[in-house]
Design a protein around this motif. Sequence first.
Motif, PDB file in Angstrom:
ATOM      1  N   ILE A  56     -11.415  71.932   8.429  1.00 23.66           N
ATOM      2  CA  ILE A  56     -11.123  73.344   8.214  1.00 23.66           C
ATOM      3  C   ILE A  56     -10.440  73.467   6.855  1.00 23.66           C
ATOM      4  CG2 ILE A  56      -8.853  73.249   9.347  1.00 23.66           C
ATOM      5  CD1 ILE A  56      -9.503  76.045  10.528  1.00 23.66           C
ATOM      6  N   PRO A 160     -14.429  79.613  11.349  1.00 25.59           N
ATOM      7  CA  PRO A 160     -14.013  78.823  12.511  1.00 25.59           C
ATOM      8  C   PRO A 160     -14.209  79.576  13.821  1.00 25.59           C
ATOM      9  CG  PRO A 160     -12.340  78.766  10.784  1.00 25.59           C
ATOM     10  CD  PRO A 160     -13.339  79.791  10.364  1.00 25.59           C
ATOM     11  N   ALA A 299     -14.719  76.524   8.153  1.00 24.81           N
ATOM     12  CA  ALA A 299     -14.745  75.223   8.814  1.00 24.81           C
ATOM     13  C   ALA A 299     -16.053  74.532   8.456  1.00 24.81           C
ATOM     14  CB  ALA A 299     -14.629  75.385  10.326  1.00 24.81           C
TER      15      ALA A 299
END
Length: 306
Positions: A56, A160, A299
């Motif tokens: 990430i 993400p 991410a």
Amino acid sequence: MSVRFFPSVWLYLASCTAALCVHPVRALELEWVTVGDPGNPPDTTGHGAVASPFQISKHEITVGHYVEFLNAIAAQSDAHGLWNGAQKIQRSGAPGAFHYAAEPKREREPVMQVRFLDALRFANWMHHGGAMGDTENGAYDIARQGGLAVHAPGAKVWIPTEDEWYKAAYHQPQAAGGPPGGYWAYPTRSHAAPKLAVPGDPGPNLANYLADPSPQPNGGVLRGFEHVMPAGSFPGSASHYGTLDQAGNAWEWIEASVFETQRVIRGGSMCASHEKLLSKVRTHASPARRYPDTGFRLARAIPPSS
């Protein structure tokens, strides 16, 4: 009117005499941290379980990053309305030869006033390696799924998921020094509310958020949208995996949907109270809305070289 609820790279296109000249490019470089401990259980909220390691971005996408994106994608035209003047980005030139630049001293601040759709297009651009890649397909099929798109199995970067964001923010195995249950209340490895500080303070458990006039903690300090700080202003207040600013400074779009039309936002902002930084709090909004305190991070899968 949209209401948010709180439930408990380089590419520069310059105008030449007769045509556009394309200058050398390089893919935008982000700083990544690895989130390991695969197969971890969720916490009591049901969030945080991730089966595989992933990476990430250490910081939120900044104004400087977004400027590179605009100069690559929106130099000739901005058909998708990716730019607006409230992003602290200046646009000069005319259609066919636009140029974008960060306002003075704003380059390292998280970019805000971006829609979830803008974040998807940024991810698609990164998926294609920067330059002039397609913004409508790649990691996300925006052409078919619109603002409710989820990343494709072969996506190279993505927004993400809620479990990924949550794990990066709050998880620390008890065996690695974390609390019983393996989850902190705040993304600063703490069950106590973060303290307020000025950028550059190296101390632990610091964040940029609104302090209520009363009660505790940090009563009497009020902040507004103009009090955003540069990304990574508190290097000693990282999560267990090394992310910064998941607590405060800017809310962050998450790849999770609620009520069939809304996308999740987490983490609080410079003008949200400390309660909004808690793991149990999430908000949501239409993917087509912009807010003056909301940005995003990315991410990706762990590259083979890592």
